[in-house]
Design an enzyme around this catalytic site. Structure first.
Site, short mmCIF file in Angstrom:
data_model
loop_
_atom_site.label_atom_id
_atom_site.label_comp_id
_atom_site.label_asym_id
_atom_site.label_seq_id
_atom_site.Cartn_x
_atom_site.Cartn_y
_atom_site.Cartn_z
N HIS A 130 25.82 48.62 36.76
CA HIS A 130 27.01 49.10 36.06
C HIS A 130 27.84 49.91 37.05
CE1 HIS A 130 26.87 47.74 31.95
NE2 HIS A 130 25.58 48.03 31.86
N ASP A 160 34.59 49.75 37.61
CA ASP A 160 34.97 48.71 36.65
C ASP A 160 36.45 48.38 36.71
OD1 ASP A 160 32.43 48.35 35.70
OD2 ASP A 160 32.72 49.45 33.83
#
Length: 380
Positions: A130, A160
């Site tokens: 992540h 992200d």
């Protein structure tokens, strides 16, 4: 859709986080983005979540990619498209029969955008991760936090969205421009670990030139310098200051009437004492009182606003930085253009809501669409 990307068609294989953010950016600026949902995708951090801002301004088609007919549908859609966005682990699209070798043979001008955390190759390429992991490996996370404290991730903005989705959107537009000039499409290997590293280019420059210490909370922009930090006010709220340039620092001193602060704010030996003085100073008034004194000046000041407060600030209201779509407050498309003005976004569609319309646009007749729906190949 209006906007500078009007006329582009992008196929987006639904995913989470950076892939949808890339699709949102392209859709916000006028591209037709067709989002491919898959049966069984659930709520939460998953495709198809209701009122998902990241999925705004798309058409939605639900396709079972585990069937040969579903794969044929994706290939047919990509034959009509300028680009494709996918965010699977390396090799998944190839196993589905939808790898770049297949789709670029169908459509040599196609730009095939691949969004991953670790990239298509490398020791970590096939492992889960992540944002926090990608920015850790890039060196970025090490720089976020206060002196003597553990690293603090800035939510998932850097990996992200900045290093991932925004970087892929830039890559898609760049490669589409090249395809229009050359007639040749290509695949884009967009890795969040790479993009996060690029976002820290200025810090790497400082570090390479000996102007950045390789530790947290000891530098100009990481709360090491007390004149670039946030401070609590008398009412328990916060303000942020950043008068780096000498003329802006002098303006801050003048407005707050701080005669005890050093005139040379770049002398790091004075920073600990300066930080304590500023902390005491800003606790003497409420946030609104500091706003009344410092807003509109060159002191490099702003109140630290909560998510509920930011859309109500006069500056954001005048610029339309936030807007309301179907009762949901969300950021407006950015940047803005003087000629190719973007439209107001539309909220996300129900999964598969546009299946029949999308397939009709690529030549499927009513009977074929009805058969596919009856057999569960498409949904909606």
């Amino acid at each position: 859709m209006a906007g500078p990307l009007a006329g582009l068609r992008i196929i987006e294989i639904a995913g989470i986080g950076p892939g949808p953010f890339c699709g949102m950016m392209l859709a916000d600026h006028g591209a037709e983005v067709i989002r491919i949902e898959r049966p069984g995708d659930g709520p939460g951090f998953a495709p198809g979540v209701a009122d998902d801002i990241l999925a705004r301004s798309r058409r939605s088609i639900m396709v079972d990619l585990k069937t040969p007919e579903g794969i044929t549908i994706i290939r047919d859609l990509c034959r009509t498209a300028d680009g494709l966005i996918e965010g699977f682990r390396p090799g998944v699209m190839e196993r589905l029969g939808l790898g770049p070798d297949v789709l670029l043979q169908d459509n040599p001008r196609l730009v095939y955008g691949r969004m991953t955390g670790w990239g298509q190759e490398g020791p970590y390429a096939h492992t889960a991760g992540h944002d926090i992991n990608y920015i850790a490996l890039s060196g970025n996370l090490h720089t976020y936090g206060r002196a003597g404290q553990k690293p603090t991730p800035p939510a998932n903005a850097v990996g992200d969205f900045g290093g991932g989705g925004m970087m892929l959107a830039f890559g898609m537009v760049s490669a589409i421009l090249h395809a229009r000039q050359s007639g040749q499409g290509q695949a884009i290997d967009c890795a969040m670990v790479d993009g996060a590293a690029v976002l820290a280019s200025m810090i790497w420059s400082f570090y390479g030139n000996g102007h950045w210490r390789d530790e947290r909370g000891a530098n100009l922009l990481d709360t090491g310098a007390p004149f670039y930090d946030s401070y609590e006010t008398a009412d328990g709220k916060f303000i942020a200051i950043g008068p780096v340039e000498p003329q802006f620092y002098r303006e801050l001193l003048r407005l707050v009437e701080a005669t005890d602060l050093p005139s040379n704010h770049f002398d790091a030996r004075t920073w600990p004492e300066m930080g304590g003085s500023l902390d005491q100073l800003f606790r003497m008034r409420t946030r609104e009182e500091w706003c009344a004194l410092l807003e509109g000046s060159d002191a490099c000041f702003a109140p630290v606003l909560s998510l509920s407060e930011a859309p109500l600030h006069p500056h954001n209201q005048q610029r339309g930085t936030f807007l309301c779509v179907d009762g949901k407050i969300q950021p407006a498309p950015a940047p803005r253009y003087t000629r190719t003005v973007t439209e107001k976004p539309r909220m996300s569609r129900a999964a598969g809501e546009d299946s029949a319309e999308v397939l009709s646009s690529v030549g499927y007749d009513v009977a074929h669409i009805a058969d596919l729906k009856a057999r569960g190949i498409i949904g909606g």
